[in-house]
Design an enzyme around this catalytic site. Structure first.
Site, PDB file in Angstrom:
ATOM      1  N   GLU A  60       0.845  -1.189   0.000  1.00 20.40           N
ATOM      2  CA  GLU A  60       0.000   0.000   0.000  1.00 20.40           C
ATOM      3  C   GLU A  60       0.886   1.247   0.000  1.00 20.40           C
ATOM      4  OE1 GLU A  60      -3.311   2.039   2.995  1.00 20.40           O
ATOM      5  OE2 GLU A  60      -3.046  -0.132   2.979  1.00 20.40           O
ATOM      6  N   GLU A 104      -2.955  10.492   3.007  1.00 15.15           N
ATOM      7  CA  GLU A 104      -4.133  10.726   3.846  1.00 15.15           C
ATOM      8  C   GLU A 104      -4.095  12.172   4.313  1.00 15.15           C
ATOM      9  OE1 GLU A 104      -5.493   6.594   5.914  1.00 15.15           O
ATOM     10  OE2 GLU A 104      -3.753   7.581   6.828  1.00 15.15           O
ATOM     11  N   ASP A 115       0.276   5.467   0.441  1.00 13.41           N
ATOM     12  CA  ASP A 115      -0.793   6.326   0.962  1.00 13.41           C
ATOM     13  C   ASP A 115      -0.525   7.815   0.854  1.00 13.41           C
ATOM     14  OD1 ASP A 115      -2.108   4.080   1.886  1.00 13.41           O
ATOM     15  OD2 ASP A 115      -1.521   4.339   3.966  1.00 13.41           O
ATOM     16  N   GLU A 133       5.684   6.264   8.463  1.00  9.33           N
ATOM     17  CA  GLU A 133       4.927   7.502   8.314  1.00  9.33           C
ATOM     18  C   GLU A 133       5.833   8.721   8.186  1.00  9.33           C
ATOM     19  OE1 GLU A 133       4.710   5.473  10.923  1.00  9.33           O
ATOM     20  OE2 GLU A 133       2.633   4.782  11.201  1.00  9.33           O
ATOM     21  N   GLU A 186     -11.237   9.335  16.356  1.00 12.54           N
ATOM     22  CA  GLU A 186     -10.491   8.752  17.473  1.00 12.54           C
ATOM     23  C   GLU A 186      -8.995   9.043  17.401  1.00 12.54           C
ATOM     24  OE1 GLU A 186     -11.969   7.485  20.074  1.00 12.54           O
ATOM     25  OE2 GLU A 186     -13.850   7.972  19.068  1.00 12.54           O
ATOM     26  N   ASP A 223       4.342   1.383   9.338  1.00 17.18           N
ATOM     27  CA  ASP A 223       5.216   2.082  10.287  1.00 17.18           C
ATOM     28  C   ASP A 223       6.281   2.909   9.594  1.00 17.18           C
ATOM     29  OD1 ASP A 223       3.798   0.956  12.381  1.00 17.18           O
ATOM     30  OD2 ASP A 223       5.134  -0.779  12.521  1.00 17.18           O
ATOM     31  N   ASN A 238       2.447   7.142   3.938  1.00 20.45           N
ATOM     32  CA  ASN A 238       2.943   5.874   4.485  1.00 20.45           C
ATOM     33  C   ASN A 238       3.131   4.903   3.330  1.00 20.45           C
ATOM     34  OD1 ASN A 238       3.764   3.982   6.370  1.00 20.45           O
ATOM     35  ND2 ASN A 238       1.844   3.962   7.524  1.00 20.45           N
TER      36      ASN A 238
END
Length: 279
Positions: free
Chosen positions: A95, A99, A97, A124, A188, A122, A114
């Site tokens: 993947e 975001e 990313d 990032e 969250e 992990d 990421n």
């Protein structure tokens, strides 16, 4: 599906279609909250308290250059995440990313990047932007070829992940990936670690997408087929000018780098991280 260790990469000639969302993507969830409009040149994703929404590319790709223009959720977007990423279908997935983490009105978005390889992330890195991403459309891009992955914003590189398999670092090159985009609630953790919650009185939240272009190698029948216009990026590297821009972005706008987080990795930083010596 188990992928062969010997991947077949075939160069064939076919035109690359850009922009028409009906031809290139499927809205896959959201119960009507994802809408294609403006003669298929605009796709809007919305989020309310009941659900977010998302779409995915019709094709899978093994390597490519992917560009899309996004106008992010305006105003108080705290708790929301607009995601734009490549992902494979395997249980140990790959993947790549982008975001975009929402924030209170007047506070900057955080661009969270990421890369996962065989289910392990992990990695990032986070950035602020040098413009208001809610005021207009801006182009966000991935370059993914056998030698590196590069994240771009309006054509400027902000991050590079190199193929360092010779140093024992895994690299995403064996699993075909689809492109996905979504707008969802992550109150969250998304804004100040979850301290700021989503204000549902501001719903529905909307992110808009234009000018999607997938210039890549389409995965089909255990082979990757590349269009005529795709071949230059298969060996594209960052020239000296691009490397200078990359250093400028990282110096001015990077706010988190896993490769400097020694408290997170007390046993030693990941192998791909550059060795830093004290002055």
């Amino acid at each position: 599906m188990a992928y062969s260790k010997c991947l077949l990469l075939i160069i064939v000639l076919f035109p690359c279609v850009a922009g028409n969302f009906y031809q290139q993507v499927d809205v896959t969830w959201g119960d009507g909250r994802g809408q294609i409009m403006d003669n298929a040149n605009l796709l809007a994703l919305s989020l309310d308290k009941a659900s977010g929404s998302g779409f995915q590319s019709k094709n899978q790709y093994l390597f490519g250059r992917f560009d899309i223009k996004i106008k992010l959720v305006p105003g108080n977007s705290a708790g929301t995440v607009t995601a734009y990423y490549l992902r494979s279908q395997e249980s140990l997935w790959d993947e790549i990313d982008f975001e975009f983490l929402g924030n209170l009105s007047g506070q900057p978005y955080i661009v969270h990047t990421n890369v996962y390889i065989q289910g392990q992330g992990d990695r990032e890195q986070q950035f602020y932007l040098w413009f208001d991403p809610t005021a207009d459309f801006h182009t966000y891009s991935f370059l993914w070829n056998p030698t590196h992955v590069v994240w771009y914003v309006d054509g400027r590189p902000i991050r590079e992940f190199k193929n360092m398999e010779t140093k024992g670092v895994p690299y995403p090159k064996k699993q075909a990936m689809r492109l996905y985009a979504s707008l969802w609630d992550a109150e969250e953790w998304a804004t100040r670690g979850g301290l700021v919650k989503t204000d549902w009185t501001k719903a529905p939240f909307t992110a808009s997408f234009r000018s999607y272009n997938a210039n890549g190698c389409v995965w089909s029948d255990a082979a990757s087929w590349c269009g005529q216009n795709s071949t230059p990026w298969l060996s594209e590297a960052l020239d000296s000018g691009s490397q200078k821009v990359l250093r400028w972005v990282r110096k001015k706008y990077m706010i988190y780098d896993y490769c400097t987080d020694q408290m997170r990795f007390p046993q030693g930083l990941p192998r791909e991280c550059p060795v830093r010596t004290n002055p």
